[in-house]
Design a protein around this motif. Structure first.
Motif, PDB file in Angstrom:
ATOM      1  N   GLN A 189       0.473  -0.983  -0.230  1.00  0.00           N
ATOM      2  CA  GLN A 189       0.041  -0.279  -0.006  1.00  0.00           C
ATOM      3  C   GLN A 189       0.648   1.242  -0.292  1.00  0.00           C
ATOM      4  O   GLN A 189       0.865   2.160   1.086  1.00  0.00           O
ATOM      5  CB  GLN A 189      -0.620  -0.557   1.051  1.00  0.00           C
ATOM      6  N   LEU A 242       2.176   2.754  -0.877  1.00  0.00           N
ATOM      7  CA  LEU A 242       0.257   2.868  -0.650  1.00  0.00           C
ATOM      8  C   LEU A 242       1.165   3.484  -1.995  1.00  0.00           C
ATOM      9  O   LEU A 242       1.675   4.399  -1.635  1.00  0.00           O
ATOM     10  CB  LEU A 242       0.356   2.427   0.384  1.00  0.00           C
ATOM     11  N   TRP A 247     -12.242  -0.579   0.181  1.00  0.00           N
ATOM     12  CA  TRP A 247     -11.382  -0.158   0.963  1.00  0.00           C
ATOM     13  C   TRP A 247     -11.974  -0.502   2.528  1.00  0.00           C
ATOM     14  O   TRP A 247     -13.027  -0.918   2.886  1.00  0.00           O
ATOM     15  CB  TRP A 247     -10.601   1.179   1.098  1.00  0.00           C
ATOM     16  N   ALA A 262      -3.054   3.697   1.213  1.00  0.00           N
ATOM     17  CA  ALA A 262      -3.532   3.851  -0.525  1.00  0.00           C
ATOM     18  C   ALA A 262      -4.850   4.396   0.348  1.00  0.00           C
ATOM     19  O   ALA A 262      -5.237   4.309   1.136  1.00  0.00           O
ATOM     20  CB  ALA A 262      -3.276   2.736  -0.675  1.00  0.00           C
ATOM     21  N   ALA A 276      -0.558  -3.766   4.110  1.00  0.00           N
ATOM     22  CA  ALA A 276      -1.479  -4.711   2.950  1.00  0.00           C
ATOM     23  C   ALA A 276      -1.331  -5.684   2.909  1.00  0.00           C
ATOM     24  O   ALA A 276      -3.022  -6.444   1.882  1.00  0.00           O
ATOM     25  CB  ALA A 276      -0.770  -3.849   1.891  1.00  0.00           C
ATOM     26  N   THR A 282      -5.802  -2.871  -3.319  1.00  0.00           N
ATOM     27  CA  THR A 282      -4.311  -2.075  -3.698  1.00  0.00           C
ATOM     28  C   THR A 282      -3.548  -2.541  -5.781  1.00  0.00           C
ATOM     29  O   THR A 282      -3.282  -1.945  -6.223  1.00  0.00           O
ATOM     30  CB  THR A 282      -2.922  -2.347  -3.433  1.00  0.00           C
ATOM     31  N   VAL A 320      -2.106   3.080  -6.691  1.00  0.00           N
ATOM     32  CA  VAL A 320      -2.349   3.972  -4.876  1.00  0.00           C
ATOM     33  C   VAL A 320      -1.554   4.851  -6.195  1.00  0.00           C
ATOM     34  O   VAL A 320      -0.935   4.866  -6.641  1.00  0.00           O
ATOM     35  CB  VAL A 320      -1.065   3.017  -4.497  1.00  0.00           C
TER      36      VAL A 320
END
Length: 469
Positions: free
Chosen positions: A3, A5, A226, A263, A356, A366, A371
């Motif tokens: 992530q 990010l 997310w 992210a 992540a 992701t 990102v």
């Protein structure tokens, strides 16, 4: 793939000190192309801390002109134009109109805003901060006379009058009050987390009617594709194992080696808001979070502690793709940036000891969406590999599932498994909220809507009776 990010009674001493601190929020760089320095108005600094520009501006659009699509469980909600345009924005708002919209979600003509606008958090804002924001938007923001797209939700969510009942049940008009038993720093962090920067909006789980479940405050919440993680002080489920310095570094940059990279919505918060807060504000947020009641949410291991480097490049090279499809996709698509053993480089994070790779949803999101965040003028980017990907080879749902399972098994939570159906769900915006599923059945949904309005009206009437007693 990692992530890569935020009549008036005389204030008590702690509240007075808090108000003075909040009035001196120091933001020193740029936000949406505008330079901020010590001469910037209090309202401008507050607008950045409240992250108004992130939701009320589109990519490449004019600041605060609205039109940003917010993917809610009920459908797409477009943010409104909040420039001082008298035809398309809020130029005709009085200060009282502005305060009511910001803190209660009601526009001058009586239209009820959806709580995608975090008025449930902004309701805690002080009168002086709301007044400063009003002055900023009316006198410093450039008016844009282009109206934002109209939000058109499906029945029954298009009935905005239902928000009258929802607000009566779930919205409090109580302003922030400092806790005299806490330090000025912790109280300041409380105000930032739960009011101005509205971190609670994303990080608190929602009940069946999409209201914040404050009994589990900051213990993690779904944001569609997310997931905003647990940020209570629990050492396993939350951020209790982080130091104050690590939290400050993450808020400022979106990156902490061996812990996490921002992210999705968090990357937006860092890019547009958090990186511009002064050191005192970031330390106050960290101090507040580290003293919150710990809430365990079932994790058996802290999410930043999974995984280790691998030597699969040596052992699997030359094998047939069908024997280990996830590794072959990783080797051809991911290893060039994250390295064959997953340890990353200076520019790209390690895939192990990385939050992540501890959850399916954020890992899939992701890969699907990529990102982006810009910190100190430097862009941190990972390309998207999902539908519509540019400049990269698009991966189908099964391929994303395969590479996700490889990454999880080697670098992350090996107890998790990703299917093509999981990827499709993330690609379509995440799991459906119960209320959205219910809405498929119009008549039952109408009954629920009616009951909600009646319950809200009953509670509102009961409140008034208590106030008159």
């Amino acid at each position: 793939m990692g992530q890569p990010l935020p009549g008036v009674r005389k204030a008590k001493p702690v509240r007075k000190k808090l108000a003075e601190c909040l009035a001196l929020i120091t933001i020193s760089l740029a936000a949406h192309g505008e330079t901020l320095d010590t001469s910037a108005s209090p309202g401008k600094r507050l607008a950045v801390a409240a992250d108004c520009v992130a939701c009320h501006s589109t990519l490449g659009g004019k600041p605060f002109a609205g039109g940003y699509p917010l993917n809610s469980p009920m459908g797409v909600i477009y943010s409104t134009n909040i420039t001082p345009s008298k035809t398309a924005g809020i130029g005709h708002y009085s200060q009282a109109d502005f305060a009511r919209a910001v803190r209660d979600g009601v526009t001058p003509d009586g239209t009820r805003l959806y709580p995608a606008m975090p008025y449930t958090s902004y309701a805690k804002m002080t009168d002086s901060d709301v007044a400063a924001l009003y002055q900023y938007f009316m006198h410093e923001v450039t008016p844009v006379d282009t109206p934002s797209p109209k939000t058109e939700l499906d029945f029954p969510f298009n009935i905005r009058a239902s928000m009258l009942g929802w607000n009566a049940l779930f919205h409090s008009q109580k302003r922030f009050e400092a806790d005299p038993g806490k330090s000025a720093q912790v109280n300041r962090g409380d105000y930032l987390v739960n009011a101005l920067a509205h971190c609670d909006t994303c990080h608190t789980p929602r009940n069946a009617l999409m209201a914040a479940d404050n009994a589990k405050a900051l213990s993690g919440g779904s944001l569609g594709a997310w997931y905003a993680p647990n940020i209570t002080s629990d050492k396993t489920s939350g951020i209790g194992a982080w130091s104050s310095d690590e939290l400050v570094a993450y808020l400022r940059s979106g990156h902490v080696e061996g812990k996490a990279q921002a992210a999705g919505p968090m990357a937006e918060a860092v890019e547009h808001s958090l990186q511009y807060l002064g050191e005192d504000d970031l330390k106050a947020i960290a101090a507040y979070l580290l003293q919150t009641p710990p809430i365990a949410t079932g994790e058996q291991q802290a999410r930043h502690t999974f995984g280790q480097a691998s030597n699969d490049e040596l052992s699997l090279r030359g094998g047939k793709p069908q024997d280990n499809p996830g590794w072959h996709i990783f080797s051809g698509t991911c290893a060039n940036c994250h390295q064959a053993n997953g340890e990353g480089t200076r520019e790209y994070p390690s895939l192990f000891h990385n939050t992540a790779t501890s959850r399916r949803d954020n890992l899939i999101a992701t890969i699907v969406y990529g990102v982006h965040r810009e910190v100190d003028g430097v862009a941190i980017d990972m390309p998207a590999f999902g539908p519509g990907a540019l400049f990269t080879d698009r991966l189908d749902d099964q391929q994303i599932a395969d590479v996700s399972n490889y990454v999880l098994s080697r670098y992350g939570n090996a107890g998790l498994n990703v299917t093509a159906a999981d990827v499709a769900q993330v690609r379509e915006g995440g799991p459906k909220a119960p209320i959205a599923v219910l809405a498929r059945y119009s008549v039952p949904a109408l009954v629920v809507l009616g009951l909600l309005i009646l319950l809200g009206l009953y509670r509102l009437k009961a409140r008034r009776r208590l106030q008159e007693a």
